[in-house]
Write an enzyme that holds these catalytic residues in place. Structure first.
Site, PDB file in Angstrom:
ATOM      1  N   HIS A 217      30.995 120.277  11.175  1.00  0.00           N
ATOM      2  CA  HIS A 217      32.125 119.190  11.153  1.00  0.00           C
ATOM      3  C   HIS A 217      32.278 118.791   9.843  1.00  0.00           C
ATOM      4  O   HIS A 217      31.530 118.220   9.046  1.00  0.00           O
ATOM      5  CB  HIS A 217      31.413 118.055  11.911  1.00  0.00           C
TER       6      HIS A 217
ATOM      7  N   ASP B  78      34.368 116.609   7.413  1.00  0.00           N
ATOM      8  CA  ASP B  78      35.195 115.540   7.111  1.00  0.00           C
ATOM      9  C   ASP B  78      35.565 115.616   5.883  1.00  0.00           C
ATOM     10  O   ASP B  78      34.980 116.001   5.012  1.00  0.00           O
ATOM     11  CB  ASP B  78      34.328 114.135   6.891  1.00  0.00           C
TER      12      ASP B  78
ATOM     13  N   ASP C 141      34.710 113.785  16.940  1.00  0.00           N
ATOM     14  CA  ASP C 141      34.313 112.756  16.374  1.00  0.00           C
ATOM     15  C   ASP C 141      35.135 111.508  16.355  1.00  0.00           C
ATOM     16  O   ASP C 141      35.261 110.699  15.943  1.00  0.00           O
ATOM     17  CB  ASP C 141      33.972 112.979  14.747  1.00  0.00           C
TER      18      ASP C 141
ATOM     19  N   HIS D 102      40.152 110.681  11.511  1.00  0.00           N
ATOM     20  CA  HIS D 102      39.625 109.479  12.247  1.00  0.00           C
ATOM     21  C   HIS D 102      39.224 108.380  10.827  1.00  0.00           C
ATOM     22  O   HIS D 102      38.994 107.251  11.498  1.00  0.00           O
ATOM     23  CB  HIS D 102      38.642 109.971  13.134  1.00  0.00           C
TER      24      HIS D 102
END
Length: 891
Positions: free
Chosen positions: A12, A14, A124, A337
């Site tokens: 994941h 970010d 997420d 997000h």
């Protein structure tokens, strides 16, 4: 029953969080290179999910272009799994057109390498929007995998179906304990032997509807686990009676579940339950200055920029496809997000701001140049030294009072329409800039005779215009020998009014608003409320001991000005409030908080416009809201989502009861603080009130009868993460050691919003159309030869070949136009419309003011679904259901 465990390697990623994008890009260069090397080996570890974000390919190949061929080979071999998104977008704050373009661009980037993962993968995002099933289906996606928003109180199993607001259904494969649950496989055999018997696997896998379970191996910014094949072999030996682990992908896992044909439960609507995982319900107001930028730019791109470029394309100008794509990509980076949530460090928010600034500046300058190209090419025999060209980017003709910033050679003049009629105007602000404007250089033709004024004022004016054609323009002329001005004058009483409203100011600054259409008087409107915020960058949370301060306890300075076309009320408050949470707990007030609330009322407008300005230099950790008491006792609020309208409970009664009974089981209290796209309101069978935020888009319905709309204007806080908040108990969501002093917003801020009062029930009031017009201003472009210098950049003369008025199309009906833009891969343009009503079937008649030879319904990839019949350059749409959108291609 022995279960098959699908081991899915992933990371994941970010792009920014407590760290900046620059840092993550550097590490991406290292980690993705290792992924490529791993996938090129001959081992069972033969696939890797690149987090569903095609932007990572853009980032990586910008600095390592030599690996493009390697990536293409691995994608075509099915080893490197990419897409379908460009970035992992938020779903609640971000607009529908941003979500659609994000996935469309992501898919297109992926297709250049091979294929994309055809799953709505959002590991997420903080909750799932009720519009997403329809969006997925229109992209040809029938399956989605996510983490946040659904609890075991909603469904018994981790596999179920999800019905969106419009009725579209997709299959869900939830990761209820997070995308990272398989990331920390222990190395020691003794620990490994207990690993799959412990939480979360013990509970999570017990909720599976089949014998197929999902085991994501990875976590945030995770590198390749090179010994994963050996660990999988060890676990297969240790758990041979219970589990069979195999390397897999998300799509293979979904296919295996489908093969078992389980009976699935169904869930519907927005998925915003925070029991098992946090959804950060009040992230809608974190960093309000950046939220306001996002709101304004999103509206500007789809309501102004793209329609202007489409009109220009029809008139023979180029549509700058790559420039538009670059603007949107800047917005997508901020739509991730954490980025749009502003739950990041101060230095990361500096990057977010810079991308917004770039998107804003590029788009506004692109529009300015396009309007200039159009305005200067208009052949108008009536034109004089100065022209104002009005551009209406709404789909029906409009008239009324419009605002413009212009340069004037004198204080008195007349504005004339195409028929020579004078139009009233009011000057709001006048600044002498003679020396600055007239001393500009870069004049191409020094011998050309042109009008050169002796004086130049920079002015802000209001103009009452006659009809401006739908999706088109008209040109106004300036007569320097006449005078059609109507000056602003001080009012003699405390009342302003137009055809629709009479607004009276009370001594405490609250407003009594009479809706003339039904004779209803709404008393004590626009009350300002200040209170503490003990939250962090993820969540608003009231202090345990709060002090709420209301504007009703003050007597503001009241200034009222009126002209025949525009009237204003200015309320200047000097709040005295606690300077921080310590003073608030002690009920001490020592800090000054100057707040100005300006109310604007245009002639003939259904909107009351507000601007709140706050000098927030002295106060920490607090929130400011504005309250509108509708008098309508309600169980549901009405607000717009990405495409269409939904009703939300003002209290989540079932969830609140479960929370009260078992607070220790909940990650977040199920509060009813909500967001919207452009409006939120309360309605009954005869009337209603809608608030239309243009900055922070967060509201709550309060009051003993749940009859008052509380609009959040801004909130401030001092840390990225904090522990044990009232609304979010337990651990900090972000890094608790990272202070965010910039999030205290010690500066002057301005926030705009409008309010409308309606004398009909919701569907008859056309609220979505009124809200659309509120964020779709008529653009005014001024041209005069003396401005053609460094002030606006010098350009040469152009052939005047365009008509004096123009209209691209006109739409009649109750559908709301969502977008008008050039098609991605074909020469025509795309229209998207949706039904914003609650119960009424949608319909529209689209009349084009030019010949069209092709009209089709298309999907969100802009691929043909079915042809449409064309009758005299008109298309009919009917039977468009609640919250349904329809996308058209026209050529």
């Amino acid at each position: 029953m022995k279960k098959t465990v699908h081991v899915v390697p992933h990371s994941h990623w970010d792009r920014e969080w407590y760290f900046t994008t620059s840092r993550s890009k550097i590490y991406l260069m290292h980690d993705l290179k290792k992924v490529l090397e791993q996938l090129e080996k001959d081992t069972p570890y033969n696939s890797f999910i690149l987090d569903g974000q095609a932007s990572l390919l853009d980032d990586y190949l910008k600095w390592r272009p030599q690996d493009k061929g390697r990536i293409e080979t691995l994608v075509k071999q099915g080893k490197l799994i990419i897409g379908p998104w460009y970035t992992q977008t938020d779903q609640l704050v971000i607009s529908g057109e941003s979500i659609v373009r994000n996935m469309l661009y992501g898919m297109k980037i992926c297709e250049a390498f091979g294929d994309y993962m055809n799953v709505g993968y959002v590991p997420d995002s903080f909750g799932q929007a009720a519009s997403m099933p329809q969006i997925y289906r229109e992209f040809g996606i029938s399956d989605t995998m996510f983490w946040r928003g659904v609890s075991d109180d909603d469904v018994a199993h981790t596999e179920y179906t999800w019905r969106g607001e419009d009725g579209s259904v997709v299959n869900v494969y939830q990761i209820p304990s997070g995308y990272y649950i398989g990331g920390a496989i222990p190395e020691r055999e003794a620990d490994l032997a207990k690993f799959l018997h412990e939480e979360p696997f013990k509970t999570t896998w017990g909720r599976s509807a089949t014998d197929q379970v999902y085991f994501p191996n990875g976590f945030d910014q995770a590198p390749v686990r090179e010994n994963l094949p050996e660990l999988v072999d060890q676990m297969n030996a240790l758990y041979q009676e219970e589990y069979e682990l195999q390397f897999s992908t998300i799509e293979k896992y979904i296919a295996a579940v489908k093969e078992r044909q389980p009976e699935l439960e169904e869930i519907a609507g927005e998925l915003i339950n925070g029991k098992l995982m946090r959804i950060h319900k009040t992230i809608f107001s974190s960093r309000p200055d950046l939220k306001a930028m996002n709101t304004k730019i999103q509206h500007y791109l789809v309501n102004v920029m793209e329609p202007v470029l489409t009109m220009a394309m029809q008139l023979g100008f180029d549509y700058p496809v790559e420039t538009v794509k670059e603007i949107w990509k800047l917005m997508f980076e901020n739509a991730a997000h954490d980025s749009i949530g502003s739950c990041v460090s101060d230095t990361t928010n500096e990057d977010v701001y810079m991308r917004y600034k770039q998107a804003r500046d590029i788009s506004m300058n692109l529009v300015e140049l396009t309007l200039r190209q159009l305005a200067t090419a208009i052949h108008n025999p009536q034109a004089q030294e100065i022209t104002f060209t009005l551009f209406n980017t709404y789909d029906t003709p409009r008239e009324g009072v419009v605002e413009a910033e212009v340069y004037l050679p004198q204080k008195d003049f007349a504005i004339l329409d195409q028929a020579g009629n004078t139009l009233p105007y009011t000057i709001l602000e006048l600044i002498d800039q003679t020396e600055y404007v007239l001393n500009q250089g870069n004049v191409l033709n020094s011998v050309k005779e042109m009008y050169l004024p002796e004086t130049v004022y920079k002015a802000k004016i209001m103009i009452e215009t006659t009809e401006v054609p739908s999706m088109g323009y008209t040109q106004l002329m300036i007569d320097l020998t006449g005078n059609s001005g109507t000056p602003m004058q001080p009012a003699t009483d405390r009342t302003i009014e137009n055809d629709g409203y009479q607004i009276t100011v009370n001594p405490n600054g609250s407003l009594d608003i009479l809706d003339k259409a039904n004779g209803l008087l709404y008393k004590n409107q626009g009350i300002i409320e200040e209170n503490g915020d003990d939250g962090d960058s993820f969540n608003y949370s009231p202090p345990t001991k709060d002090l709420v301060i209301s504007s009703q306890t003050y007597e503001p300075t009241i200034t009222i000005k009126q002209s025949a076309i525009y009237q204003t009320i200015q309320l200047d408050f000097l709040f005295t409030v606690p300077k921080d949470l310590t003073e608030r707990e002690e009920k001490k007030v020592s800090a000054q908080l100057p707040i100005t609330l300006e109310v604007g009322l245009k002639k003939g407008s259904p909107l009351i416009d507000f601007q709140l300005t706050v000098d927030n230099q002295q106060v920490d950790s607090h929130r400011v809201c504005v309250l509108f008491d509708t008098g309508i006792a309600s169980k549901f609020s009405i607000a717009d989502q990405q495409f269409g309208t939904l009703q939300r409970p003002v209290v989540f009664e079932k969830e609140m009861a479960l929370w009260e009974a078992n607070k220790e089981q909940w990650n977040e209290q199920p509060i009813a603080i909500e967001t919207c796209q452009s409006f939120a309101g309360l309605f009954d069978d005869t009337h209603g009130v809608a608030v239309m935020p243009k900055g922070v888009r967060e509201y709550e319905i309060i009051g003993e009868e749940f009859d008052t709309i509380r609009l959040t204007i801004f909130r401030t806080y001092g840390f990225m993460g904090k522990e044990n908040l009232m609304y979010r108990p337990g651990r900090a969501s972000g890094e608790s050691v990272i202070a965010t002093p910039d999030a205290q917003c010690h500066k002057t801020m301005r926030f705009d919003f409008s309010v409308a009062y309606f004398a009909q029930r919701f569907d008859e009031a056309d609220v979505p159309q009124v809200a659309k017009q509120a964020v779709t201003p008529i653009e005014v472009y001024q041209y005069a030869e003396f401005l053609n210098s460094r002030l606006i950049f010098t350009l040469g003369e152009v052939e005047k070949h365009l008509p004096a008025t123009f209209s691209l199309l006109n739409i009649e009906g109750n559908l709301t136009l969502s977008v008008l833009k050039k098609a991605e891969d074909r020469p025509g343009y795309i229209l998207r419309l949706y039904n914003g009503a609650l119960e009424t079937e949608g319909y529209a008649t689209i009349t084009f003011n030019h010949h069209i030879q092709t009209a089709e319904k298309v999907d969100l990839k802009e691929k043909t679904k079915e042809p449409l019949s064309i009758n005299h350059d008109t298309i009919e749409l009917e039977n468009i259901g609640h919250a349904k959108f329809v996308t058209l291609y026209v050529e």
